[in-house]
Design an enzyme around this catalytic site. Sequence first.
Site, short mmCIF file in Angstrom:
data_model
loop_
_atom_site.label_atom_id
_atom_site.label_comp_id
_atom_site.label_asym_id
_atom_site.label_seq_id
_atom_site.Cartn_x
_atom_site.Cartn_y
_atom_site.Cartn_z
N GLY A 124 0.87 -1.17 0.00
CA GLY A 124 0.00 0.00 0.00
C GLY A 124 0.91 1.22 0.00
NE ARG A 128 5.36 -3.60 -4.64
CZ ARG A 128 4.06 -3.68 -4.37
NH1 ARG A 128 3.61 -3.42 -3.15
NH2 ARG A 128 3.20 -4.00 -5.32
CD GLN A 163 -3.13 -7.11 -3.08
OE1 GLN A 163 -3.91 -7.74 -3.79
NE2 GLN A 163 -1.92 -6.77 -3.49
CG ASP A 202 -0.10 1.95 -5.71
OD1 ASP A 202 -1.26 1.55 -5.87
OD2 ASP A 202 0.65 1.51 -4.82
#
Length: 353
Positions: A52, A94, A204, A245
């Site tokens: 997240g 990431r 998720q 994101d």
Amino acid sequence: MVKNKIMIPTLKWNNGVVDMIDQTLLPEIYKVISVKTVKQMWDDIKRLAVRGAPAIGCSAAYGSLLGIWKDRSKSTISLYEKFVKDADYLATSRPTAVNLFWALERMKKTAAESLELDADAFKKILLKEADTIFVEDDRMCRAMGQHALKLIPKRKSEFGILTHCNAGGLATSGYGTALSVMYAAAEAGRNIHVYSDETRPLLQGSRLTAWELEQAKIPVTLICDNMASQVMKEGRINMIVVGADRIAANGDAANKIGTCGVAILAKYYGVPFYVAAPSSTFDLTLKDGSLIPIEERGGEEIKCGFGKWTAPRKVDFYNPAFDVTPAKLITGIITEKGIIENPTMAKVKKMIK
Ligand code: MRU
């Protein structure tokens, strides 16, 4: 009335280690792991033990301290060099969530501005910056929830809200972005009912969102991703709220794979589609969403999810973890500063300076 227990301590600095919930084990096992090294933090971000966008930013901020915290060197310069190396390494964990880079850049800036301090004070000021990032995230999430209240009518019949992935307490310092809308609505006594997409391939939505909302005693119904069209057609959904994101300067928003499909369905069925994200999720250096890097993950997540083979072992695969919803499909972006209705570059830049 929603009680404080909905606040899930996603992660916490604990005297030189970072304690965090291992989100890969939920909902069956609630386990707090102690992250002791920078390498361990890199691995835990990569394997989605913490995930997240805002939670990744907070973990990286604290994680960048792990290497220098117990280093006994009295040389601030050598601590600084180690710190920058560790921060740059964490930035490779990431690629899509901009909060990761935003938090690490903030930490590096503080470090660069603190070179005149002695070693102990240097560490303390960096910890203070990580704490500030954490506390600010909570404040931004709560403000988003308050701004969104005006979108949810007071009424007797249930107001259905669909969400995708997990943009809740677990994805942030504790209150959520998309789920801040649900939490604030429940706290204000609004009669909401949440529909949670399960969110293939890593689930998720079912593992985390359904679990988190159950903890908070907010009515939640789990659906598979491919049921979203049917539930919208049946008129169960009054509004969609998802997290993000990374949001480009023109309002295009990257979020968990499948989000764009939900936005397209929302347009077809005439359901308002909102993105909730703090200013730390905006990347004004990118003029549009085509420039947002999309993470690709391994085939085992699709072919052998959670340890069970559900595809021929050698079959080719493609596993993009995010997609980008064009701004023209977004009714509004809920930020801590207010709601950007029908986002355009001018409106985004005006709200997010
Ligand atoms: O791969 P994940 O689980 O890190 O993806 C998370 C999401 O896509 C969330 O919706 C997003 O980060 C918003 S979190 C408040």
